[in-house]
Design a protein around this motif. Structure first.
Motif, PDB file in Angstrom:
ATOM      1  N   MET A  40      38.174  29.191  38.580  1.00  0.00           N
ATOM      2  CA  MET A  40      36.765  29.114  38.964  1.00  0.00           C
ATOM      3  C   MET A  40      36.384  27.661  39.209  1.00  0.00           C
ATOM      4  N   HIS A  44      31.226  27.879  37.658  1.00  0.00           N
ATOM      5  CA  HIS A  44      31.503  29.323  37.513  1.00  0.00           C
ATOM      6  C   HIS A  44      30.709  30.179  38.510  1.00  0.00           C
ATOM      7  N   VAL A  45      30.471  29.633  39.678  1.00  0.00           N
ATOM      8  CA  VAL A  45      29.776  30.358  40.736  1.00  0.00           C
ATOM      9  C   VAL A  45      30.788  30.965  41.714  1.00  0.00           C
ATOM     10  N   ALA A  46      31.911  30.285  41.885  1.00  0.00           N
ATOM     11  CA  ALA A  46      32.941  30.722  42.820  1.00  0.00           C
ATOM     12  C   ALA A  46      34.286  30.815  42.106  1.00  0.00           C
ATOM     13  N   LEU A  47      35.146  31.658  42.672  1.00  0.00           N
ATOM     14  CA  LEU A  47      36.476  31.836  42.104  1.00  0.00           C
ATOM     15  C   LEU A  47      37.478  31.870  43.245  1.00  0.00           C
ATOM     16  N   GLU A 124      39.848  30.535  31.712  1.00  0.00           N
ATOM     17  CA  GLU A 124      39.493  31.939  31.524  1.00  0.00           C
ATOM     18  C   GLU A 124      40.042  32.735  32.701  1.00  0.00           C
ATOM     19  N   HIS A 125      40.793  33.800  32.425  1.00  0.00           N
ATOM     20  CA  HIS A 125      41.323  34.648  33.487  1.00  0.00           C
ATOM     21  C   HIS A 125      40.448  35.893  33.589  1.00  0.00           C
ATOM     22  N   LEU A 126      39.996  36.198  34.791  1.00  0.00           N
ATOM     23  CA  LEU A 126      39.096  37.342  34.971  1.00  0.00           C
ATOM     24  C   LEU A 126      39.835  38.510  35.617  1.00  0.00           C
ATOM     25  N   GLY A 127      39.475  39.706  35.194  1.00  0.00           N
ATOM     26  CA  GLY A 127      40.005  40.909  35.820  1.00  0.00           C
ATOM     27  C   GLY A 127      39.092  41.316  36.959  1.00  0.00           C
ATOM     28  N   ILE A 128      39.654  41.390  38.161  1.00  0.00           N
ATOM     29  CA  ILE A 128      38.845  41.744  39.332  1.00  0.00           C
ATOM     30  C   ILE A 128      39.297  43.117  39.813  1.00  0.00           C
ATOM     31  N   PRO A 234      30.038  40.017  44.176  1.00  0.00           N
ATOM     32  CA  PRO A 234      30.258  38.765  44.898  1.00  0.00           C
ATOM     33  C   PRO A 234      30.910  39.042  46.262  1.00  0.00           C
ATOM     34  N   TYR A 250      35.867  34.199  45.952  1.00  0.00           N
ATOM     35  CA  TYR A 250      34.780  35.077  45.514  1.00  0.00           C
ATOM     36  C   TYR A 250      33.567  34.199  45.260  1.00  0.00           C
ATOM     37  N   LEU A 251      32.418  34.625  45.747  1.00  0.00           N
ATOM     38  CA  LEU A 251      31.194  33.843  45.543  1.00  0.00           C
ATOM     39  C   LEU A 251      30.070  34.758  45.068  1.00  0.00           C
ATOM     40  N   ALA A 252      29.482  34.404  43.910  1.00  0.00           N
ATOM     41  CA  ALA A 252      28.371  35.186  43.364  1.00  0.00           C
ATOM     42  C   ALA A 252      27.133  34.965  44.232  1.00  0.00           C
TER      43      ALA A 252
ATOM     44  N   GLN B   4      20.879  31.519  41.281  1.00  0.00           N
ATOM     45  CA  GLN B   4      22.319  31.621  41.528  1.00  0.00           C
ATOM     46  C   GLN B   4      22.975  32.366  40.372  1.00  0.00           C
ATOM     47  N   LEU B   5      23.608  33.495  40.681  1.00  0.00           N
ATOM     48  CA  LEU B   5      24.340  34.220  39.640  1.00  0.00           C
ATOM     49  C   LEU B   5      25.699  33.564  39.417  1.00  0.00           C
ATOM     50  N   ILE B   7      29.860  33.992  38.539  1.00  0.00           N
ATOM     51  CA  ILE B   7      30.945  34.936  38.822  1.00  0.00           C
ATOM     52  C   ILE B   7      31.341  35.715  37.557  1.00  0.00           C
ATOM     53  N   PHE B  10      30.061  39.242  36.763  1.00  0.00           N
ATOM     54  CA  PHE B  10      30.579  40.389  37.500  1.00  0.00           C
ATOM     55  C   PHE B  10      31.949  40.859  37.024  1.00  0.00           C
ATOM     56  N   TYR B  11      32.772  39.922  36.598  1.00  0.00           N
ATOM     57  CA  TYR B  11      34.152  40.275  36.245  1.00  0.00           C
ATOM     58  C   TYR B  11      34.423  39.929  34.793  1.00  0.00           C
ATOM     59  N   ARG B  12      35.203  40.763  34.158  1.00  0.00           N
ATOM     60  CA  ARG B  12      35.463  40.591  32.732  1.00  0.00           C
ATOM     61  C   ARG B  12      36.704  39.743  32.473  1.00  0.00           C
ATOM     62  N   SER B  13      36.670  39.052  31.362  1.00  0.00           N
ATOM     63  CA  SER B  13      37.843  38.272  30.944  1.00  0.00           C
ATOM     64  C   SER B  13      38.991  39.218  30.608  1.00  0.00           C
ATOM     65  N   THR B  14      40.188  38.795  30.935  1.00  0.00           N
ATOM     66  CA  THR B  14      41.358  39.627  30.590  1.00  0.00           C
ATOM     67  C   THR B  14      42.095  39.002  29.413  1.00  0.00           C
TER      68      THR B  14
END
Lengths: 257, 14
Positions: A40, A44-47, A124-128, A234, A250-252, B4-5, B7, B10-14
């Motif tokens: 990110m 933390h607005v874009a990934l 931090e790793h996010l699940g998409i 996003p 990815y952009l919120a 501004q939201l 990210i 929307f997505y959860r930490s793994t």
């Protein structure tokens, strides 16, 4: 032990140019699937999510899953020392705190190696999850870049709306307003010049142009870009990397207060 | 005005 030989080394150079302004430090993950990254931006607005599949490498050895923390600016400095036609090999040893980039000129008359220090990155790793999008717009990447650049000289945010008429990019600023409408256009000489709009439902979302402009640094990686929009999600801006994988941004969205 | 939201909303930490 890790050894990844990429004949088209320029791809890695382009990937770094596309990501280094958005993300400062990132973990590159290496597994049997491929060489990947998810990171990110600092707010933390874009990934950004990158995948270079193992099949795309001429030689791919990764004995066990490994995560290598790198400063992207430093990595970019090293990769800029590789020629555009060079073969790039990434080498690493288990437990080592360095990674080596080896550059070979096409006729093998110049071989360089650059060793870079790795770093510990607590990211931090996010699940998409896979998602159904309301609209998917595929268009020439140069056209998308031009629109984002042009609109950012007028305003800070863009409203992207997809209707059956086409995709509309709108902005407003102190000096006035701007609207650019792109209609579906499949009657072109080459498929990468086409604009294709798949719409399940009309959708309209607002985004900060600063980030979209940053994403367009990936334009040299692909002739076309795919923009996927859903009202609750996003936006995903995807550039396919020929025969290898993709880079996705990815952009919120911005919402009414 | 618009907010501004993030990210991570929307997505959860793994």
């Amino acid at each position: 032990m890790l050894e990844l030989r990429l004949v088209q080394g320029s791809l890695l150079k382009k990937v770094l140019e596309a990501t280094k302004d958005l993300v400062t430090d990132a973990n590159f993950d290496c597994s049997a699937t491929g060489f990947s990254l998810q990171a990110m931006d600092s707010s933390h607005v874009a990934l950004v999510a990158l995948l270079l599949r193992s099949e795309g490498f001429e030689h791919y050895r990764c004995d066990r899953n490994i995560s290598m923390g790198m400063n992207l600016n430093n990595m970019s400095k090293m990769l800029k020392c590789a020629g555009n036609d060079d073969i790039i090999t990434i080498k690493g040893d288990d437990g080592s705190d360095t990674v080596t980039f080896m550059f070979e000129s096409p006729n093998q008359d110049k071989i360089s190696d650059f060793e870079m220090k790795l770093m510990d990155i607590d990211s931090e790793h996010l699940g998409i999850p896979e998602a159904e999008y309301h609209a998917i717009v595929k268009m020439p990447s140069s056209e998308f870049q031009r629109i984002c650049k042009d609109l950012s000289s007028i305003g800070d945010t863009v409203v992207i709306s997809v209707t059956k008429e086409g995709v509309k990019f709108s902005t407003r600023g102190d000096i006035g307003t701007a609207n650019i409408v792109c209609r579906q256009n499949k009657t072109v000489d080459k498929p990468e010049e086409a604009t294709i709009i798949e719409m399940n439902e009309p959708v309209s979302l607002t985004f900060a142009l600063r980030y979209l402009n940053s994403f367009t640094k990936a334009t040299p990686l692909s002739e076309s870009v795919t923009v996927s929009l859903s009202s609750e999600l996003p936006v995903v801006v995807e550039y396919k990397i020929a025969d290898m994988g993709y880079i996705r941004f990815y952009l919120a969205p911005k919402i009414e207060d | 005005s618009r907010v501004q939201l993030s990210i991570t909303e929307f997505y959860r930490s793994t």
